[in-house]
Design a protein around this motif. Structure first.
Motif, short mmCIF file in Angstrom:
data_model
loop_
_atom_site.label_atom_id
_atom_site.label_comp_id
_atom_site.label_asym_id
_atom_site.label_seq_id
_atom_site.Cartn_x
_atom_site.Cartn_y
_atom_site.Cartn_z
N ALA A 1 51.28 40.52 40.84
CA ALA A 1 50.55 40.94 39.59
C ALA A 1 49.31 40.43 39.59
N SER A 2 49.39 39.18 39.53
CA SER A 2 48.11 38.40 39.31
C SER A 2 47.03 38.52 40.50
N GLN B 1 46.78 41.40 42.12
CA GLN B 1 46.34 42.66 42.15
C GLN B 1 45.33 42.93 40.99
N GLN B 2 45.46 41.99 39.76
CA GLN B 2 44.38 42.06 38.64
C GLN B 2 43.23 41.62 39.32
N ILE B 3 43.31 40.33 40.12
CA ILE B 3 41.87 39.79 40.75
C ILE B 3 41.35 40.73 41.57
N ASN C 1 41.48 44.20 41.62
CA ASN C 1 40.88 45.07 40.77
C ASN C 1 39.81 44.82 40.10
N GLN C 2 39.68 43.63 39.50
CA GLN C 2 38.41 43.15 38.79
C GLN C 2 37.20 43.00 39.76
N THR C 3 37.52 42.42 41.17
CA THR C 3 36.44 42.07 41.79
C THR C 3 36.03 43.19 42.83
#
Length: 79
Positions: free
Chosen positions: A61-62, A64-66, A68-70
Motif C-alpha cells: 500500500a505504501s 502504491q502511494q509513492i 501514484n504521487q511520483t
C-alpha cells in the motif's frame, strides 16, 4: 516449481536501491512478472523471512502511494 534465491535474479535485471550510508534494509517484499515457457504471464511474490502478510500489505500500500504521487510528474512514461 522450485524456490530460487532472488538476489541473483534481481541483480541480473539491473535492480538497484538508493540508500544512504548507514541505512539498513530491514525487510523486503518483491513482486515479479514471470513469463512461463508456454508464454503465459503470471505474478510471483517473495518476501524476506518473518515478514507477515499484514506487513506485506502495508509495504504494498505504501509503495502504491509513492508510485501514484511520483507518476504524475514522470517524463517519458506515456511517450
Amino acid at each position: 516449481m522450485t524456490e530460487q534465491p532472488i538476489g541473483p535474479i534481481l541483480d541480473g535485471l539491473g535492480t538497484t536501491i538508493d540508500l544512504d550510508e548507514g541505512d539498513l534494509v530491514a525487510s523486503a517484499f518483491v513482486i515479479a512478472k514471470v513469463i512461463e515457457p508456454n508464454g503465459d504471464v503470471s505474478l510471483s511474490l517473495a518476501s524476506s523471512e518473518g515478514l507477515s502478510w499484514i506487513e506485506q500489505n502495508g509495504l504494498l500500500a505504501s509503495a502504491q502511494q509513492i508510485i501514484n504521487q511520483t507518476s504524475i510528474g514522470r517524463k517519458g512514461d506515456d511517450e
